[in-house]
Write an enzyme that holds these catalytic residues in place. Sequence first.
Site, PDB file in Angstrom:
ATOM      1  N   ARG A   1      46.203  48.942  45.777  1.00 32.11           N
ATOM      2  CA  ARG A   1      45.965  48.023  44.655  1.00 32.11           C
ATOM      3  C   ARG A   1      45.575  48.719  43.364  1.00 32.11           C
ATOM      4  NH1 ARG A   1      42.462  42.869  46.778  1.00 32.11           N
ATOM      5  NH2 ARG A   1      43.706  42.306  48.599  1.00 32.11           N
TER       6      ARG A   1
ATOM      7  N   ASP B   1      40.107  43.960  42.354  1.00 28.74           N
ATOM      8  CA  ASP B   1      41.204  44.931  42.179  1.00 28.74           C
ATOM      9  C   ASP B   1      42.587  44.290  42.288  1.00 28.74           C
ATOM     10  OD1 ASP B   1      41.247  44.444  44.868  1.00 28.74           O
ATOM     11  OD2 ASP B   1      40.693  46.470  45.480  1.00 28.74           O
ATOM     12  N   ASP B   2      42.641  42.951  42.368  1.00 25.25           N
ATOM     13  CA  ASP B   2      43.939  42.278  42.262  1.00 25.25           C
ATOM     14  C   ASP B   2      44.001  41.436  40.973  1.00 25.25           C
ATOM     15  OD1 ASP B   2      42.122  40.416  43.166  1.00 25.25           O
ATOM     16  OD2 ASP B   2      43.211  39.930  45.024  1.00 25.25           O
TER      17      ASP B   2
ATOM     18  N   ASP C   1      29.522  36.301  44.101  1.00 23.86           N
ATOM     19  CA  ASP C   1      29.831  35.498  42.908  1.00 23.86           C
ATOM     20  C   ASP C   1      29.006  34.206  42.878  1.00 23.86           C
ATOM     21  OD1 ASP C   1      31.317  34.596  45.063  1.00 23.86           O
ATOM     22  OD2 ASP C   1      33.209  34.427  43.984  1.00 23.86           O
TER      23      ASP C   1
ATOM     24  N   HIS D   1      44.149  34.122  42.462  1.00 23.76           N
ATOM     25  CA  HIS D   1      45.319  33.748  43.267  1.00 23.76           C
ATOM     26  C   HIS D   1      45.060  32.494  44.097  1.00 23.76           C
ATOM     27  CE1 HIS D   1      43.422  35.716  46.759  1.00 23.76           C
ATOM     28  NE2 HIS D   1      43.193  36.754  45.968  1.00 23.76           N
TER      29      HIS D   1
END
Length: 380
Positions: A130, A202-203, A291, A315
Amino acid sequence: MLKRCGRRLLLALAGALLACLLVLTADPPPPPVPAERGRRALRSLAGPSGAATAPGLEAAAAVAPGAPVREVHSLSEYFSLLTRSRRDAGPSPGGASRPADGRPRPPAEPLAPSDVFIAVKTTKKFHRARLDLLLETWISRHEEMTFIFTDGEDEALARRTGHVVNTNCSAAHSRQALSCKMAVEYDRFIESGRKWFCHVDDDNYVNVRALLRLLGSYPHTQDVYLGKPSLDRPIQATERVSENTVRPVHFWFATGGAGFCISRGLALKMSPWASGGHFMSTAERIRLPDDCTIGYIVEALLGVPLVRCGLFHSHLENLQQVPASELHEQVTLSYGMFENKRNAVHIKGPFSVEADPSRFRSVHCHLYPDTPWCPRTAIF
Ligand code: UDP
Ligand code: MN
């Protein structure tokens, strides 16, 4: 643009009115999400704000504080409750029950790239899979802003960029390991003296010009928490207040998978619960992922509301619905799976979907056509 903003304002007002009505007639809130289920489970409960709507126009079903908590016994029951109440309440079209939608406003202060600290969370097994893609694309243009937080030494990575932080956190995808990384990100940001802290996975592709425009429209000395929720209502959690006392707490949080930003003014106020080892113990207090813990500190403990922003994308939403004509304005993008299908933004060329499944290379060439490896003849 002005016309569009006017329409948005009208829609937002209409939505706010509708949201108020909904509060009066809404179902009771769902019960606490079982704490150990972690972010993936939370994400599978993503509501219409996660499923793409026009940027900045997410629906938010407000939950009346103090409303009775119904007992449910399984995640599927919780899910059906959520879906049912969503169906009952319906999304408030174009409406947010919150004051602002986080779209760029008139500039508040000019920002240089070195004013912003972007923390990219990764793990050793994703360095090639990634991170290399990010280093080739957006990070290559913004090395001074970007700090990579990982869990294992990698000489190849260290040769490519100086900003690698080995957190020495466990490489597991556990709640504790992820909170450990967030804690190090926070401490490094505070040390850096910069004006804004942004966290991404990292995406994520970060469109730094759009990010600077957005952040530059807020004063960094004030309390600002910007991002996008993945749930359509505040999360209900159980807060441990002493050895044998717990109490319910509810708050909004910005999903880490879409990225979020925090002003220095707010970050400093978070210090008693976030600095040193405190972030980990705060996370333990609600037993939710990193988070969510940020949302808990900001909204529940400090009383600062999340400014929801439709320009951040994870996503968990249908990325095909991000209009190609508005890519310049989006702050973050992502790729991955959504409802068991491959999910990426829709952009024509210059690379095929096979050559560029995340579409990040194509997006990068669209935003920075002077990049040496971008085909010169490409027409977008
Ligand atoms: N991650 C990590 N350790 C792991 C697995 C994932 O730090 O063992 C990081 C990963 O690099 C990414 C974030 O956690 O930045 C989210 O991981 P992923 O996209 O695989 O999961 P998601 O929660 O988005 O489904
Ligand atoms: Mn992800």
